[in-house]
Design a protein around this motif. Sequence first.
Motif, PDB file in Angstrom:
ATOM      1  N   GLU A 182      -2.472   7.257   0.136  1.00  0.00           N
ATOM      2  CA  GLU A 182      -1.312   8.046   0.561  1.00  0.00           C
ATOM      3  C   GLU A 182      -0.037   7.208   0.650  1.00  0.00           C
ATOM      4  OE1 GLU A 182      -2.176  10.303   4.090  1.00  0.00           O
ATOM      5  OE2 GLU A 182      -4.224  10.760   3.420  1.00  0.00           O
ATOM      6  N   VAL A 183      -0.128   6.043   1.276  1.00  0.00           N
ATOM      7  CA  VAL A 183       1.086   5.243   1.482  1.00  0.00           C
ATOM      8  C   VAL A 183       1.528   4.545   0.203  1.00  0.00           C
ATOM      9  CG1 VAL A 183       2.109   3.327   2.763  1.00  0.00           C
ATOM     10  CG2 VAL A 183       0.538   4.907   3.916  1.00  0.00           C
ATOM     11  N   PHE A 184       0.582   3.874  -0.485  1.00  0.00           N
ATOM     12  CA  PHE A 184       0.940   3.127  -1.690  1.00  0.00           C
ATOM     13  C   PHE A 184       0.518   3.813  -2.985  1.00  0.00           C
ATOM     14  CE2 PHE A 184       1.083  -0.200   1.562  1.00  0.00           C
ATOM     15  CZ  PHE A 184       2.292  -0.804   1.254  1.00  0.00           C
ATOM     16  N   ALA A 185      -0.066   5.005  -2.884  1.00  0.00           N
ATOM     17  CA  ALA A 185      -0.415   5.814  -4.059  1.00  0.00           C
ATOM     18  C   ALA A 185      -1.127   4.986  -5.124  1.00  0.00           C
ATOM     19  CB  ALA A 185       0.841   6.463  -4.642  1.00  0.00           C
ATOM     20  N   ASN A 186      -2.091   4.183  -4.692  1.00  0.00           N
ATOM     21  CA  ASN A 186      -2.935   3.363  -5.570  1.00  0.00           C
ATOM     22  C   ASN A 186      -2.162   2.309  -6.371  1.00  0.00           C
ATOM     23  OD1 ASN A 186      -4.525   6.207  -5.396  1.00  0.00           O
ATOM     24  ND2 ASN A 186      -5.962   4.499  -5.577  1.00  0.00           N
ATOM     25  N   ASP A 187      -0.980   1.935  -5.886  1.00  0.00           N
ATOM     26  CA  ASP A 187      -0.185   0.890  -6.534  1.00  0.00           C
ATOM     27  C   ASP A 187      -0.445  -0.431  -5.807  1.00  0.00           C
ATOM     28  OD1 ASP A 187       1.750  -0.846  -7.557  1.00  0.00           O
ATOM     29  OD2 ASP A 187       3.273   0.734  -7.709  1.00  0.00           O
ATOM     30  N   LYS A 188      -1.384  -1.209  -6.339  1.00  0.00           N
ATOM     31  CA  LYS A 188      -1.786  -2.445  -5.677  1.00  0.00           C
ATOM     32  C   LYS A 188      -0.658  -3.465  -5.646  1.00  0.00           C
ATOM     33  CE  LYS A 188      -5.290  -6.106  -5.737  1.00  0.00           C
ATOM     34  NZ  LYS A 188      -6.454  -6.678  -6.470  1.00  0.00           N
ATOM     35  N   GLN A 189       0.100  -3.548  -6.719  1.00  0.00           N
ATOM     36  CA  GLN A 189       1.175  -4.537  -6.756  1.00  0.00           C
ATOM     37  C   GLN A 189       2.227  -4.253  -5.688  1.00  0.00           C
ATOM     38  OE1 GLN A 189       1.051  -7.381  -8.684  1.00  0.00           O
ATOM     39  NE2 GLN A 189       2.678  -7.903  -7.229  1.00  0.00           N
ATOM     40  N   LYS A 190       2.521  -2.984  -5.483  1.00  0.00           N
ATOM     41  CA  LYS A 190       3.481  -2.616  -4.448  1.00  0.00           C
ATOM     42  C   LYS A 190       2.953  -3.030  -3.074  1.00  0.00           C
ATOM     43  CE  LYS A 190       6.288   1.320  -2.936  1.00  0.00           C
ATOM     44  NZ  LYS A 190       6.538   2.784  -3.112  1.00  0.00           N
ATOM     45  N   PHE A 191       1.631  -2.878  -2.895  1.00  0.00           N
ATOM     46  CA  PHE A 191       0.989  -3.303  -1.648  1.00  0.00           C
ATOM     47  C   PHE A 191       1.121  -4.807  -1.471  1.00  0.00           C
ATOM     48  CE2 PHE A 191      -3.131  -5.052  -0.053  1.00  0.00           C
ATOM     49  CZ  PHE A 191      -3.058  -4.634   1.267  1.00  0.00           C
ATOM     50  N   LEU A 192       0.872  -5.575  -2.532  1.00  0.00           N
ATOM     51  CA  LEU A 192       0.951  -7.035  -2.448  1.00  0.00           C
ATOM     52  C   LEU A 192       2.389  -7.520  -2.249  1.00  0.00           C
ATOM     53  CD1 LEU A 192      -1.589  -8.024  -5.265  1.00  0.00           C
ATOM     54  CD2 LEU A 192      -1.939  -8.152  -2.783  1.00  0.00           C
ATOM     55  N   ASP A 193       3.346  -6.747  -2.700  1.00  0.00           N
ATOM     56  CA  ASP A 193       4.757  -7.131  -2.560  1.00  0.00           C
ATOM     57  C   ASP A 193       5.317  -6.809  -1.171  1.00  0.00           C
ATOM     58  OD1 ASP A 193       4.890  -8.124  -5.117  1.00  0.00           O
ATOM     59  OD2 ASP A 193       5.684  -6.280  -5.995  1.00  0.00           O
ATOM     60  N   LEU A 199       4.131  -3.851   6.186  1.00  0.00           N
ATOM     61  CA  LEU A 199       2.759  -3.368   6.294  1.00  0.00           C
ATOM     62  C   LEU A 199       2.473  -2.821   7.693  1.00  0.00           C
ATOM     63  CD1 LEU A 199       0.769  -6.100   4.305  1.00  0.00           C
ATOM     64  CD2 LEU A 199       1.098  -3.716   3.659  1.00  0.00           C
ATOM     65  N   VAL A 200       2.957  -3.511   8.710  1.00  0.00           N
ATOM     66  CA  VAL A 200       2.770  -3.013  10.082  1.00  0.00           C
ATOM     67  C   VAL A 200       3.412  -1.636  10.229  1.00  0.00           C
ATOM     68  CG1 VAL A 200       3.357  -3.379  12.503  1.00  0.00           C
ATOM     69  CG2 VAL A 200       2.570  -5.300  11.117  1.00  0.00           C
ATOM     70  N   GLU A 201       4.602  -1.490   9.669  1.00  0.00           N
ATOM     71  CA  GLU A 201       5.331  -0.220   9.772  1.00  0.00           C
ATOM     72  C   GLU A 201       4.609   0.906   9.029  1.00  0.00           C
ATOM     73  OE1 GLU A 201       9.689   1.648   8.533  1.00  0.00           O
ATOM     74  OE2 GLU A 201       9.323  -0.506   8.347  1.00  0.00           O
ATOM     75  N   LYS A 202       4.003   0.573   7.886  1.00  0.00           N
ATOM     76  CA  LYS A 202       3.397   1.602   7.036  1.00  0.00           C
ATOM     77  C   LYS A 202       1.935   1.899   7.383  1.00  0.00           C
ATOM     78  CE  LYS A 202       6.256   0.501   2.989  1.00  0.00           C
ATOM     79  NZ  LYS A 202       6.853   1.840   2.784  1.00  0.00           N
ATOM     80  N   THR A 203       1.303   1.051   8.176  1.00  0.00           N
ATOM     81  CA  THR A 203      -0.125   1.204   8.454  1.00  0.00           C
ATOM     82  C   THR A 203      -0.340   2.035   9.710  1.00  0.00           C
ATOM     83  OG1 THR A 203      -0.602  -0.957   7.467  1.00  0.00           O
ATOM     84  CG2 THR A 203      -2.292  -0.004   8.880  1.00  0.00           C
ATOM     85  N   GLU A 204      -1.132   3.084   9.556  1.00  0.00           N
ATOM     86  CA  GLU A 204      -1.529   3.910  10.695  1.00  0.00           C
ATOM     87  C   GLU A 204      -2.987   3.623  11.029  1.00  0.00           C
ATOM     88  OE1 GLU A 204      -2.436   8.587  11.861  1.00  0.00           O
ATOM     89  OE2 GLU A 204      -1.639   8.072   9.879  1.00  0.00           O
ATOM     90  N   LEU A 205      -3.234   3.195  12.260  1.00  0.00           N
ATOM     91  CA  LEU A 205      -4.605   3.028  12.720  1.00  0.00           C
ATOM     92  C   LEU A 205      -5.093   4.396  13.176  1.00  0.00           C
ATOM     93  CD1 LEU A 205      -4.356  -0.322  14.746  1.00  0.00           C
ATOM     94  CD2 LEU A 205      -5.172   0.017  12.403  1.00  0.00           C
ATOM     95  N   VAL A 206      -5.801   5.076  12.296  1.00  0.00           N
ATOM     96  CA  VAL A 206      -6.174   6.464  12.569  1.00  0.00           C
ATOM     97  C   VAL A 206      -7.173   6.537  13.724  1.00  0.00           C
ATOM     98  CG1 VAL A 206      -5.790   7.126  10.175  1.00  0.00           C
ATOM     99  CG2 VAL A 206      -8.072   6.456  10.903  1.00  0.00           C
ATOM    100  N   ALA A 207      -7.122   7.625  14.439  1.00  0.00           N
ATOM    101  CA  ALA A 207      -8.066   7.858  15.528  1.00  0.00           C
ATOM    102  C   ALA A 207      -9.422   8.261  14.951  1.00  0.00           C
ATOM    103  CB  ALA A 207      -7.537   8.938  16.455  1.00  0.00           C
ATOM    104  N   TYR A 208     -10.468   7.940  15.679  1.00  0.00           N
ATOM    105  CA  TYR A 208     -11.808   8.309  15.210  1.00  0.00           C
ATOM    106  C   TYR A 208     -12.061   9.795  15.435  1.00  0.00           C
ATOM    107  CZ  TYR A 208     -16.839   8.835  14.939  1.00  0.00           C
ATOM    108  OH  TYR A 208     -18.094   9.259  14.603  1.00  0.00           O
TER     109      TYR A 208
END
Length: 451
Positions: A182-193, A199-208
């Motif tokens: 959802e966040v990086f739409a399977n774009d690994k390079q964008k994730f690595l960049d 990353l902290v801003e974009k990462t949601e620690l989802v509830a169980y």
Amino acid sequence: MKAKNYIKSIFSKDSKYSNRGIDKSELTSVKQDGMMLTVGLDFGTHQTKVCIESKGGVELTYTFVKFMADANQSFYTLPSIIGVGKDKKLSYGYLPANFDGQIIRYFKQDAFRTSSPDRSMTQEQAMYYSVWYIAYILFDLEDVFGQDFTIQMGAPTDSSHVFTAKQIATRIIASAYKLVEEVFANDKQKFLDASYEQLVEKTELVAYSNDIKEEYGLLVFPEAYACLKPLISQKKIATGMSLMVDIGGGTTDISFFTIENGVPQVYDFFSLSKGLNYLTYADEKIRQDNDSNVKDQSEIDNQRRSTFTNEINNVCFNIRNKLTQEFKRQTSLRQDRLLDALKNRPLVYCGGGSTFPILRETYDGYRDIKQISEKEWNTKSMEQIAEIIDRGLCPILSTAYGLAISTEHDDIKMKPFRDIFESIRGTEEQHSQSGNHCSTFNYADDWDALK
């Protein structure tokens, strides 16, 4: 290349290798159209292993993922290491020799407890690192297989904290999925960049929730249980009372089990927060900016090994006490009948720590030491087995293999200790005219499968 040299080659902080991800060349033949795969994910404190179960013909086949260390070399394990560079971008697994930045270790161990040993990392911080590390692997898995796979993951836990550990593991994997898809739409390079702050801003620690667990098809098993699956599937253990000890980088998992009707029946399992990192003073080495990886068993501190073995022996001693109490409570048989049954019981070792002979000890009556080998695997279903055997990796890869073996659910039911004697409950000692005892209790007569 044997196991200890293999471990040495992939764990050096001074490695020349760069960050490259999964070796996809050996995975192209694994997936067939319309076929759902099972991914056994052994997320380890020191190293992570991945095994894929597929059904490309009449029988199930198993393929271990390799990770690229450089353009020419790949290994069956990925170091559980994250590098945060001066530019705040993250690198995963194999770091370059000239890496300039902070090296993060033990985030998996810290994610499953309240804080790190030296209080330098909160559980929330550790979960962020764990999510990013798992996402790094997921990008490549989805690139090769799309979304046609389910993940079965192990979690370090004892029998009293199973649900909590499964919740944490589920949250980590689900959060990684959301980041990838959802966040990086399977774009690994964008994730690595992305920088650490991004990353902290974009990462949601989802509830169980059960819904999130079912949405991604996640199953989570106690690591102590997962180790048993290869043994059981190949019918390598007969009926009787046995122990499995999995010595990992950060934890040591112990299972007490029997085999009943060809199925493992777990009566208790334990997870000690001590592994190779404790035995080698790894935490202190890291603070001194030294390499934390175990290259030889001479690095294992004897005093800490004594503490370590004492803790395992205490677990075994407590198991024996429970058995003795139930045996006395439920039968009128002489206690030496139980003690005879416990003599020379099998003690099966796996995990990276089991590759060091000085850590494979006998404990409290369990004296038949076995180490997981290819004999306990269905080797006909693995094309890579010759290389795995040559490198001595069966003990290291066994949990990932066990996790990949199909299981309908992860609701592991433990029987109470009192039920281990249900077949002889109420039995009294009887004497024939010659004065011999009857043979109603025969757990001691069943062990020959692993010899």
